[in-house]
Design a protein around this motif. Structure first.
Motif, PDB file in Angstrom:
ATOM      1  N   GLU A  45       0.838  -1.200   0.000  1.00  0.00           N
ATOM      2  CA  GLU A  45       0.000   0.000   0.000  1.00  0.00           C
ATOM      3  C   GLU A  45       0.872   1.249   0.000  1.00  0.00           C
ATOM      4  OE1 GLU A  45      -2.545  -0.688   3.348  1.00  0.00           O
ATOM      5  OE2 GLU A  45      -3.532  -2.384   2.375  1.00  0.00           O
ATOM      6  N   LEU A 174      -4.105   1.406  -2.664  1.00  0.00           N
ATOM      7  CA  LEU A 174      -4.755   1.858  -1.434  1.00  0.00           C
ATOM      8  C   LEU A 174      -4.985   0.702  -0.462  1.00  0.00           C
ATOM      9  CD1 LEU A 174      -7.432   4.238  -2.999  1.00  0.00           C
ATOM     10  CD2 LEU A 174      -5.238   4.877  -1.967  1.00  0.00           C
ATOM     11  N   SER A 175      -5.313  -0.448  -0.988  1.00  0.00           N
ATOM     12  CA  SER A 175      -5.589  -1.612  -0.142  1.00  0.00           C
ATOM     13  C   SER A 175      -5.112  -2.880  -0.838  1.00  0.00           C
ATOM     14  CB  SER A 175      -7.090  -1.708   0.156  1.00  0.00           C
ATOM     15  OG  SER A 175      -7.368  -2.863   0.928  1.00  0.00           O
ATOM     16  N   ASN A 176      -4.296  -3.635  -0.126  1.00  0.00           N
ATOM     17  CA  ASN A 176      -3.832  -4.926  -0.613  1.00  0.00           C
ATOM     18  C   ASN A 176      -3.763  -5.839   0.613  1.00  0.00           C
ATOM     19  OD1 ASN A 176      -2.714  -7.105  -1.881  1.00  0.00           O
ATOM     20  ND2 ASN A 176      -0.737  -6.164  -2.272  1.00  0.00           N
ATOM     21  N   SER A 177      -4.936  -6.235   1.068  1.00  0.00           N
ATOM     22  CA  SER A 177      -5.029  -6.980   2.321  1.00  0.00           C
ATOM     23  C   SER A 177      -5.854  -8.241   2.107  1.00  0.00           C
ATOM     24  CB  SER A 177      -5.678  -6.111   3.400  1.00  0.00           C
ATOM     25  OG  SER A 177      -7.029  -5.854   3.062  1.00  0.00           O
ATOM     26  N   LEU A 179      -8.830  -8.569   3.286  1.00  0.00           N
ATOM     27  CA  LEU A 179     -10.223  -8.180   3.479  1.00  0.00           C
ATOM     28  C   LEU A 179     -11.078  -8.672   2.312  1.00  0.00           C
ATOM     29  CD1 LEU A 179     -11.661  -6.581   5.699  1.00  0.00           C
ATOM     30  CD2 LEU A 179     -11.352  -4.529   4.317  1.00  0.00           C
ATOM     31  N   ASN A 185     -16.321  -4.330   6.444  1.00  0.00           N
ATOM     32  CA  ASN A 185     -15.246  -3.341   6.322  1.00  0.00           C
ATOM     33  C   ASN A 185     -14.756  -3.176   4.884  1.00  0.00           C
ATOM     34  OD1 ASN A 185     -15.136  -2.580   9.041  1.00  0.00           O
ATOM     35  ND2 ASN A 185     -13.891  -4.356   9.553  1.00  0.00           N
ATOM     36  N   PHE A 186     -14.998  -4.179   4.051  1.00  0.00           N
ATOM     37  CA  PHE A 186     -14.612  -4.091   2.644  1.00  0.00           C
ATOM     38  C   PHE A 186     -15.356  -2.933   1.979  1.00  0.00           C
ATOM     39  CE2 PHE A 186     -15.185  -5.306  -1.849  1.00  0.00           C
ATOM     40  CZ  PHE A 186     -13.875  -5.548  -2.228  1.00  0.00           C
ATOM     41  N   GLU A 189     -14.290   0.463   3.288  1.00  0.00           N
ATOM     42  CA  GLU A 189     -13.051   0.948   2.673  1.00  0.00           C
ATOM     43  C   GLU A 189     -13.339   1.619   1.338  1.00  0.00           C
ATOM     44  OE1 GLU A 189      -9.758  -1.692   2.151  1.00  0.00           O
ATOM     45  OE2 GLU A 189      -8.992  -1.159   4.122  1.00  0.00           O
TER      46      GLU A 189
END
Length: 198
Positions: A45, A174-177, A179, A185-186, A189
């Motif tokens: 991220e 921005l997001s690489n998790s 989730l 929470n997905f 985000e």
């Protein structure tokens, strides 16, 4: 527990393969020259997303960079991945909800066979933006599929699916998790990142 973890991990790789760094134009690194640990570091991220070439159902090539200007939400999946198929309807439902925003939702298959993927998408009448990438491990864009896991006291770099990535309109990761769409929470985000978009 070990069997449960392994059932969701697609391919196992050790992370001690070393090679030389080779830089090419536009700050792209030849991904085959990196260890798997180093590949993970290319998609953390805050960094710019690597480009990649995906195929649509008509086998037309599309560059990931062509989505710049939109908040890009990616679902990496495969037809043989049970958790992927469980999450897919939720992902598509969220995509439909945000279709009139500055977000673009795409599903990218890493199935080995383009033809098998195409048949699946047609047979299942999958809607949305469906693309194929395959198992192109030498491509910088494939680095998103790698993650670190500890199994029997050993840390390994594995490929695990499904995987969800969010990239800004400017191409920043921005997001690489881990989730998933089934986690509330997905969507939170996505809402947060949409609010932050210029």
């Amino acid at each position: 527990m070990r069997l449960l973890v392994l059932s969701f991990l697609i391919l196992c790789f050790s992370c001690n393969n070393k090679a030389n760094h080779i830089e090419v134009s536009q700050d792209q690194t030849i991904i085959t020259s990196l260890t798997k640990d180093e590949k993970i570091d290319t998609v953390v991220e805050g960094k710019q997303s690597p480009n990649g070439t995906i195929q649509d159902i008509n086998n037309t090539s599309i560059h990931i960079n062509s989505f710049k200007g939109k908040l890009l939400v990616i679902d990496f999946w495969a037809t043989w991945c049970a958790p992927c198929l469980t999450e897919a309807p939720i992902f598509k439902e969220i995509a439909q909800k945000y279709k009139n925003t500055n977000a673009k939702f795409i599903s990218i298959s890493v199935d080995n066979s383009f033809d098998d993927w195409k048949k699946y998408v047609i047979d299942k009448k999958w809607n949305g933006n469906n693309y194929w990438f395959g198992m192109q491990e030498d491509e910088p864009f494939f680095a998103y599929l790698y993650s670190k896991h500890k199994i029997d006291e050993s840390e390994m770099v594995l490929i695990a699916l499904p995987k969800y990535v969010i990239i800004s309109a400017k191409g920043e990761i921005l997001s690489n998790s881990n989730l998933r769409p089934s986690n509330p929470n997905f969507e939170l985000e996505i809402q947060k990142f949409l609010e932050q978009q210029p």
